[in-house]
Design a protein around this motif. Sequence first.
Motif, PDB file in Angstrom:
ATOM      1  N   THR A 165      -1.160 -11.662   6.207  1.00 25.81           N
ATOM      2  CA  THR A 165      -1.462 -11.533   7.567  1.00 25.81           C
ATOM      3  C   THR A 165      -2.642 -10.774   8.131  1.00 25.81           C
ATOM      4  O   THR A 165      -3.308 -10.072   7.117  1.00 25.81           O
ATOM      5  CB  THR A 165      -0.269 -10.613   8.417  1.00 25.81           C
ATOM      6  N   ILE A 166      -3.108 -11.064   9.203  1.00 26.43           N
ATOM      7  CA  ILE A 166      -4.566 -10.404   9.512  1.00 26.43           C
ATOM      8  C   ILE A 166      -4.259  -9.466  10.743  1.00 26.43           C
ATOM      9  O   ILE A 166      -3.843  -9.965  11.992  1.00 26.43           O
ATOM     10  CB  ILE A 166      -5.686 -11.401   9.932  1.00 26.43           C
ATOM     11  N   VAL A 167      -4.345  -8.188  10.638  1.00 31.84           N
ATOM     12  CA  VAL A 167      -3.768  -7.276  11.740  1.00 31.84           C
ATOM     13  C   VAL A 167      -5.189  -6.692  12.273  1.00 31.84           C
ATOM     14  O   VAL A 167      -5.963  -5.931  11.254  1.00 31.84           O
ATOM     15  CB  VAL A 167      -2.732  -6.181  11.044  1.00 31.84           C
ATOM     16  N   TYR A 168      -5.475  -6.946  13.559  1.00 29.64           N
ATOM     17  CA  TYR A 168      -6.479  -6.167  13.960  1.00 29.64           C
ATOM     18  C   TYR A 168      -6.432  -4.725  14.482  1.00 29.64           C
ATOM     19  O   TYR A 168      -5.433  -4.348  15.067  1.00 29.64           O
ATOM     20  CB  TYR A 168      -7.010  -6.866  15.199  1.00 29.64           C
ATOM     21  N   LEU A 181      -4.146  -8.324   4.978  1.00 24.92           N
ATOM     22  CA  LEU A 181      -2.932  -7.807   4.018  1.00 24.92           C
ATOM     23  C   LEU A 181      -2.360  -8.937   3.271  1.00 24.92           C
ATOM     24  O   LEU A 181      -1.920  -9.783   3.853  1.00 24.92           O
ATOM     25  CB  LEU A 181      -1.851  -7.090   4.924  1.00 24.92           C
ATOM     26  N   SER A 182      -1.899  -8.752   2.032  1.00 25.63           N
ATOM     27  CA  SER A 182      -1.397  -9.775   1.414  1.00 25.63           C
ATOM     28  C   SER A 182      -0.044  -9.675   1.141  1.00 25.63           C
ATOM     29  O   SER A 182       0.577  -8.728   1.624  1.00 25.63           O
ATOM     30  CB  SER A 182      -2.040  -9.601  -0.101  1.00 25.63           C
ATOM     31  N   GLU A 362      -4.907  -0.431   7.426  1.00 28.22           N
ATOM     32  CA  GLU A 362      -5.370  -1.023   6.264  1.00 28.22           C
ATOM     33  C   GLU A 362      -4.747  -0.511   5.083  1.00 28.22           C
ATOM     34  O   GLU A 362      -5.049  -0.971   3.764  1.00 28.22           O
ATOM     35  CB  GLU A 362      -6.895  -0.240   6.033  1.00 28.22           C
ATOM     36  N   GLY A 363      -3.703   0.531   4.996  1.00 28.94           N
ATOM     37  CA  GLY A 363      -2.922   0.712   4.156  1.00 28.94           C
ATOM     38  C   GLY A 363      -1.503   0.128   4.204  1.00 28.94           C
ATOM     39  O   GLY A 363      -0.548   0.890   3.660  1.00 28.94           O
ATOM     40  N   CYS A 364      -1.276  -0.763   5.075  1.00 23.34           N
ATOM     41  CA  CYS A 364       0.127  -1.380   5.158  1.00 23.34           C
ATOM     42  C   CYS A 364       1.030  -0.619   5.527  1.00 23.34           C
ATOM     43  O   CYS A 364       2.195  -0.707   5.379  1.00 23.34           O
ATOM     44  CB  CYS A 364       0.358  -2.331   3.849  1.00 23.34           C
ATOM     45  N   GLY A 365       0.525   0.259   6.431  1.00 18.46           N
ATOM     46  CA  GLY A 365       1.767   1.335   6.901  1.00 18.46           C
ATOM     47  C   GLY A 365       1.662   2.552   6.373  1.00 18.46           C
ATOM     48  O   GLY A 365       0.712   3.248   6.241  1.00 18.46           O
ATOM     49  N   PRO A 366       2.842   2.824   5.724  1.00 13.90           N
ATOM     50  CA  PRO A 366       3.050   4.120   5.077  1.00 13.90           C
ATOM     51  C   PRO A 366       2.534   4.646   3.940  1.00 13.90           C
ATOM     52  O   PRO A 366       2.314   3.632   2.831  1.00 13.90           O
ATOM     53  CB  PRO A 366       4.558   4.394   5.052  1.00 13.90           C
ATOM     54  N   VAL A 404      -3.235  -0.889  -0.428  1.00  8.27           N
ATOM     55  CA  VAL A 404      -4.488  -0.889   0.151  1.00  8.27           C
ATOM     56  C   VAL A 404      -4.798  -2.373   0.231  1.00  8.27           C
ATOM     57  O   VAL A 404      -4.518  -3.303  -0.526  1.00  8.27           O
ATOM     58  CB  VAL A 404      -5.649  -0.406  -0.958  1.00  8.27           C
ATOM     59  N   CYS A 405      -5.284  -2.761   1.421  1.00  9.22           N
ATOM     60  CA  CYS A 405      -5.540  -4.065   1.942  1.00  9.22           C
ATOM     61  C   CYS A 405      -6.499  -4.800   1.182  1.00  9.22           C
ATOM     62  O   CYS A 405      -7.151  -4.243   0.178  1.00  9.22           O
ATOM     63  CB  CYS A 405      -5.937  -3.977   3.579  1.00  9.22           C
TER      64      CYS A 405
END
Length: 582
Positions: A165-168, A181-182, A362-366, A404-405
């Motif tokens: 996914t690409i999260v802006y 994010l992988s 950039e840290g995929c949430g938590p 980490v993204c």
Amino acid sequence: MRHLPAERTTQGEWGVVTWAEYLLAARQIAGGLAEIGVNPGGRVAILAGNRVEWHLADLGTLCNASVTVPVYPTSSPSQIAYILGHAEVEACFVDNRVQLAKLIQVRDLLPRLKRVIITDGARRAGDAFVVALDALRAAGADRLRQDADSVDERSRQLQPEDLATIVYTSGTSGPSKGTMLSHSNIMWSLRKVTPVYEIGEGDRLLSFLPLSHIAERMMSDFLPIAVAGETWFARNLATVAEDLPACRPTVFLAVPRLWEKLRESIEGHVRAQTFPVRAAVQRYIDLGLRNVALEQEGSPINRSALAVYRALDLTIGSVLRQTLGLDQARVLVTTAAPAHPELISWFHAIGLPLLQLYGLTEGCGPTAANRTTQVRIGTVGTALPGMSVAIADDDEILLKGGNVCLGYLNDPDATAELIDADGWMHTGDTGAFDADGSLRILGRKKDIIITAAGENIAPEAIEVDLTNYPLISEAVVIGEGHRYLAALLTLDPDALTRWARQHTKLGDLEALTADPDLLSEIQAVIDQVNTKRSHAESIRKFRVLAHVLTAEDGELTPTMKVKRSIVYEHHSEVINQIYANG
């Protein structure tokens, strides 16, 4: 998943989507995307509010080995054009004609966009550009009947390091960046978080924060898949208080502003009761707050006072929790913005141990969080298992771990600034560890105000203190290059209406913002906030803005964070007036 049918605007029987139906729909959508020419690695956007179809579109895209690009439904046509163009999106799901109209408006700017798939509303006659979701699923079903392996083989070929996914980013300090994010990022984070809170099969979550935000998506989209939980969809943000008692979630995540509204709803409910009831509730809360303070200090709690509190908790506390719809909640989280310690303590006092969590897109949430068994109010707790947190020489928070993204899409320079050669991610936030090793967030590096005297001041903590006062909805501290700090304030319309009624004030809400009695009350709040700070950190002047900050005006992000540069620009005349005399 559970939801209320789109045509029903009031509470009623919730529709149910089983896991078998979920999987079938996702595979059909995957097949449908393949039919319209979206290949593995192709980018597929979702421009919609929280609903079942958002999840179906997301999982269907991932099953096709394609890449999901979420877009906030509040985005303007120009913002949509930027994201879809930058990500080279080939197909886009929309939930209604309003979102479709935005896309049609910028269609000529998006040469790679092949199809728009609409959930509500038939496609336009003679226009193959727009496809109904039902038609896409039907095409996918045909493909599955003819050659199921051609669909399923795509997902089987996925590797953990592949882009999911690409999260802006919300763009609080500049243009949005596409965070990559992988699949590994997502699964690594889920595997580390779920055991900490013992989230498992049957846990219920209420989805209402934007799914375009990674926190909500991890919590109500991916997490239930990982643990066989249930996602319930609130009708909209305004109905959360009504939908909570129906769902009675066991896990509940919200932003501080929503927690403030829930507290205000209880306080309003209590104000309507008789004096004996109000007195009993106040005694219960006072005892609870005293216990919370003693626990945080590590001091012993008086046994007799604790016995009284527990007796009141069985009656009054139980009713309050049921009224909120949180009587079955085991994990309660506040995130996305700082929460005032008094707000967190209040919920602890009524038997709802609210936990502050820290994370970034950039840290995929938590990344760091308080635990149900170890809470340090005023901090975001300690790093989650497998994650490393360090503080740089300039107080910046650094992260390292499988969360980490991959970096920012098409932006190697920004990626190099984000992730250094040793693998540490530079968050842009400043912080410090307390004696127990809990992380305390100080603010954003880019938000630090440097006054004319050279004082470096983080405005965030001051703003949190100001907005803890019920009347103030937003506070923006200013003072860059000036001799002193000032504040731009907006008022909560509901709280202002109550204040006007209590003080028998007439006139519209905008006129009330200049009322001398109101301004005097706000000045008293500022004076109180100033007592906790040095002279350089004190607010010397303030102005109440005539209207609230909104995402529609670009002054707030969709997750209610203030975009300082936009606020400064929109209210430059007010700022100039504040500092007109130096």
